[in-house]
Design a protein around this motif. Structure first.
Motif, mmCIF file in Angstrom:
data_model
loop_
_atom_site.group_PDB
_atom_site.id
_atom_site.type_symbol
_atom_site.label_atom_id
_atom_site.label_comp_id
_atom_site.label_asym_id
_atom_site.label_seq_id
_atom_site.Cartn_x
_atom_site.Cartn_y
_atom_site.Cartn_z
ATOM 1 N N SER B 24 26.250 -27.781 11.486
ATOM 2 C CA SER B 24 26.436 -28.832 12.484
ATOM 3 C C SER B 24 27.541 -29.781 12.036
ATOM 4 N N ASP B 25 27.697 -29.981 10.723
ATOM 5 C CA ASP B 25 28.801 -30.803 10.230
ATOM 6 C C ASP B 25 30.140 -30.147 10.552
ATOM 7 N N SER B 26 30.223 -28.840 10.336
ATOM 8 C CA SER B 26 31.458 -28.119 10.667
ATOM 9 C C SER B 26 31.813 -28.322 12.134
ATOM 10 N N LEU B 27 30.807 -28.198 12.979
ATOM 11 C CA LEU B 27 31.060 -28.341 14.414
ATOM 12 C C LEU B 27 31.475 -29.761 14.777
ATOM 13 N N ASN B 28 30.793 -30.735 14.185
ATOM 14 C CA ASN B 28 31.135 -32.128 14.487
ATOM 15 C C ASN B 28 32.532 -32.479 14.009
ATOM 16 N N ILE B 29 32.886 -31.969 12.841
ATOM 17 C CA ILE B 29 34.222 -32.239 12.310
ATOM 18 C C ILE B 29 35.284 -31.540 13.167
ATOM 19 N N ARG B 30 34.961 -30.325 13.602
ATOM 20 C CA ARG B 30 35.884 -29.623 14.514
ATOM 21 C C ARG B 30 36.090 -30.446 15.795
ATOM 22 N N LYS B 31 35.006 -31.030 16.294
ATOM 23 C CA LYS B 31 35.102 -31.860 17.508
ATOM 24 C C LYS B 31 36.024 -33.066 17.283
ATOM 25 N N ILE B 32 35.899 -33.650 16.090
ATOM 26 C CA ILE B 32 36.734 -34.817 15.754
ATOM 27 C C ILE B 32 38.209 -34.437 15.740
ATOM 28 N N TYR B 33 38.532 -33.321 15.075
ATOM 29 C CA TYR B 33 39.938 -32.882 15.024
ATOM 30 C C TYR B 33 40.447 -32.530 16.424
ATOM 31 N N ASP B 34 39.624 -31.823 17.184
ATOM 32 C CA ASP B 34 40.050 -31.443 18.537
ATOM 33 C C ASP B 34 40.347 -32.684 19.377
ATOM 34 N N MET B 35 39.462 -33.661 19.283
ATOM 35 C CA MET B 35 39.646 -34.892 20.067
ATOM 36 C C MET B 35 40.953 -35.578 19.669
ATOM 37 N N SER B 36 41.225 -35.624 18.368
ATOM 38 C CA SER B 36 42.433 -36.302 17.895
ATOM 39 C C SER B 36 43.695 -35.560 18.340
ATOM 40 N N LEU B 37 43.667 -34.218 18.236
ATOM 41 C CA LEU B 37 44.858 -33.417 18.532
ATOM 42 C C LEU B 37 45.070 -33.205 20.033
#
Lengths: 471, 471
Positions: B24-37
């Motif tokens: 779930s951390d991997s997914l949340n971090i992926r969401k953060i990067y996606d949102m930023s990019l």
């Protein structure tokens, strides 16, 4: 008991040797980096290639100038051999600068920033004008089919995905539009194609690049251009307002018969195993819009610098080390194919090839086309690269030019610089000398030289290495 | 047996939980990067700060504009609280542009690119003209002593060392010339100092920066300027030809009494442990020559973006998360000191502070001012950052603004972007918006947000975390 003592002694000796080896490797690698950062030649070479020669499209005068210049510079390094390897290359010229506009109303136009894709035919002499239809890629083109495509200009507008961390993956996900867009659209009766530039940034620069007409006959071919990202966004938003919008474009490019060119090769002959060959290289040709400083002037001068750095730091390679400056990577790969063909004919044993063709940015690591055991060998060297922030060691492709060497035990490797800004410059007019940072370029050269040093010293075959340690 | 089964069950449960948490951390971090990019705000904010406001020297109108703008933008994010923290700051103005030349012969001069160091006094109204003496640093100055220094302009010319891989180390090895050069030279009777710019690149831009007169009285102070690297090399080579060379320089800078300014603070109040505070920040002030886009507009907008990214991806921090935009890092550190002073007065518990003040380049990792156990906790998160090529986790300083928070269990961290090009722009006229790459800026913001997310979720205290896992 004697046996145990002996084993202990051997173990101790083994550990001790390993420590000395590690420490002398650290020092040698430090020397390589210092030489590159304090007394490097790569930046000066790149300055000449970029500013005194410029864009080096295969078959052009500039490309031949680059052959002469790099051959002369390699000779100045005092290598054991320097030679030219003949190769026939395609010749395509852009001609007079392209011109395009969108008709926004009667007598009302707005110019568009476009550039011909490499290999495209020209438009009709008076230019091509037609209604535009936007598609998100080849799939949507097929869905629309002949009924909606015939007589129109197809506008491929699927953008590179910003959420890829490695920008080359974003490129890989879009470049089919550029490479095959014209061939496919022609099958449905399109009269031309305009492709959104392979650029993650919004700006006014169109990015050229290779394309193919596949098996189309001459009269089936249609002209193909790239459009800047800003103008692609503009065109797309205009099409939402006015879906029968017409675009005019005029291109003057031309294909000629193949011409003679060369790969430039320099060699330090191996002191112990001259028949084992290591290659380091980049491609000498470039697109014509900028100077080709990142693509691939950087790779050329870094590869030349690898040999100079090893020589200047006093390292004598055991294996033969060749720098190969490949001709025609951009629109034919003739140089890469020729080099591999000749190597095969001569039955040469290529143990390793390393390419730099991803820009002159801060190096992050390498990708390796290698077996697990070869790759593990490489991974054991990772700690030696840590002080230089080189951390990225992954399996993957080596590079286009060295690709034809694949097979047998040959390990292919590619330098992987930071990729975030690469497509801001790739194949566009801003790929110029000032876009390359001296330190970043030099760090890349030193990183390559350090890997070559380790490959030469320890080999990539874990069995033969064990044998060496036993000596 | 029952006990063993129970332990096994617990172990299994524990492993299972850990796997779910990781995923779930991997997914949340992926969401953060996606949102930023894909939907980032940082670049838009930086555009405004750089192009609609510009250089933001403490005490200037622009600095106050930046306070107003960022406060308004934080309010637009719908944080729980946004406020201004008053702080008195120094006010120094450059005045009319500096002018300098070297007298190469009778009636023969060549202009030099110089800029006043921040805090310097002006030259005499008609300018200062004197013989120049070159030194390689403070040590050589002392060796020369009053006999050779008196009445002259001291030219500090020790360059940044190119062989440091981390350019901040090269900066650290030279900046004493800029900071203390005038104070020390004045003690030997010098009439002015000219310092080689803190720049690894050879170019025509002088780089300003802070300096101190220490305990000198007003009449002991002498004017201090930076000179471009190209002109430093020129001056040095001219001195080899003609060692009694005279230089003229005229500067119009002025120190004023302190003026009122502010730190800008926004907060998401913690849902579970509101008294545990995490800070993320950069500094709002900048030098006046460029836009302060890298230093530290990038850190400001990345810090704001951290809160927005967590909010937009639906993460509700358990601890209180504050963004602090510090005033006056460049020439006083008053904002950083004030924030820590107020925190101490209020007995606030700062568990973590993260600063971004090393430019908006591709993020490579972080440095941590932390205990071994805290640092090991951070290291356990390293695999989560690997997909984003974030590999650099080292002990080290967090940053100047958060430095005053040091003490107790507070972990201080600094974002570490690629440093190769930082000093090409640092404190110079080319530190402008166009020098910042959108993706690199956004990757930095996402990297910071991901670390804050992990610190919030798991804490930095291994004992309390174990306690949590047991719940």
């Amino acid at each position: 008991m004697k046996k145990i003592l002996c084993t202990l002694a051997l173990s101790f000796f083994g550990i001790h040797s390993a420590m000395i080896a590690q420490s002398s490797d650290s020092l040698n690698i430090r020397k390589i980096y210092d030489m590159s950062l304090l007394n490097g030649k790569s930046y000066e070479w790149l300055d000449h290639l970029s500013n005194q020669i410029g864009g080096r499209l295969s078959g052009s005068f500039n490309a031949e100038q680059a052959v002469d210049y790099t051959k002369k510079e390699l000779e100045n390094l005092g290598l054991d051999k320097v030679w030219l390897q003949p190769v026939m290359v395609p010749k395509w010229t852009r001609g007079e600068r392209e011109f395009a506009y969108v008709q926004t109303g009667p007598g009302d136009t707005r110019n568009l920033n476009i550039t011909a894709l490499g290999g495209s035919i020209a438009t009709a002499e008076g230019g091509t004008k037609a209604q535009v239809i936007e598609v998100q890629g080849l799939e949507q083109l097929r869905e629309y089919g002949e009924e909606q495509i015939k007589g129109k200009i197809v506008f491929y507008n699927r953008p590179m995905r910003a959420d890829h961390i490695l920008t080359f993956e974003a490129y890989g996900g879009c470049v089919d539009q550029r490479y095959s867009g014209a061939e496919e659209a022609a099958k449905y009766g399109a009269v031309g194609v305009i492709v959104r530039s392979m650029n993650l940034r919004m700006d006014d620069l169109p990015h050229t690049g290779s394309m193919s007409y596949g098996d189309l006959t001459e009269d089936q071919k249609i002209p193909a251009a790239a459009i800047s990202t800003n103008d692609a966004a503009y065109l797309s938003s205009m099409l939402k307002i006015q879906n029968d919008l017409q675009v005019y474009f005029k291109m003057n490019c031309k294909n000629f018969p193949d011409v003679q060119s060369y790969n430039v090769i320099g060699e330090i002959t191996g002191s112990e195993s001259p028949n084992e060959i290591m290659v380091v290289g980049g491609h000498l040709d470039s697109w014509d819009l900028g100077d080709g400083a990142h693509d691939d002037g950087a790779g050329v001068v870094q590869s030349m610098e690898v040999l100079r750095l090893l020589k200047e730091t006093g390292y004598q390679p055991k294996k033969t080390l060749r720098v190969v400056l490949f001709m025609n990577e951009e629109n034919g790969l003739r140089g890469g194919n020729k080099y591999a063909e000749v190597a095969k004919e001569k039955n040469e044993d290529h143990v390793f090839a390393l390419e730099s063709d991803s820009g002159g940015f801060t190096p992050r690591g390498f990708t390796f086309n290698a077996t697990d055991s070869q790759f593990n060998k490489v991974l054991s060297w990772k700690p030696l690269f840590e002080p230089y922030l080189i951390h990225y060691f992954e399996k993957g492709s080596g590079g286009a030019d060295i690709g034809p060497l694949e097979g047998g035990d040959t390990v292919l490797a590619g330098l992987r610089p930071d990729s975030q800004r690469y497509f801001d410059y790739h194949h566009a007019a801003n790929d110029t000398f000032d876009a390359v940072n001296k330190r970043e370029l030099e760090l890349g050269a030193a990183t390559m030289a350090s890997l070559v040093y380790l490959v030469d010293k320890y080999g990539l075959d874990s069995i033969s290495n064990t044998a060496q340690l036993k000596k």
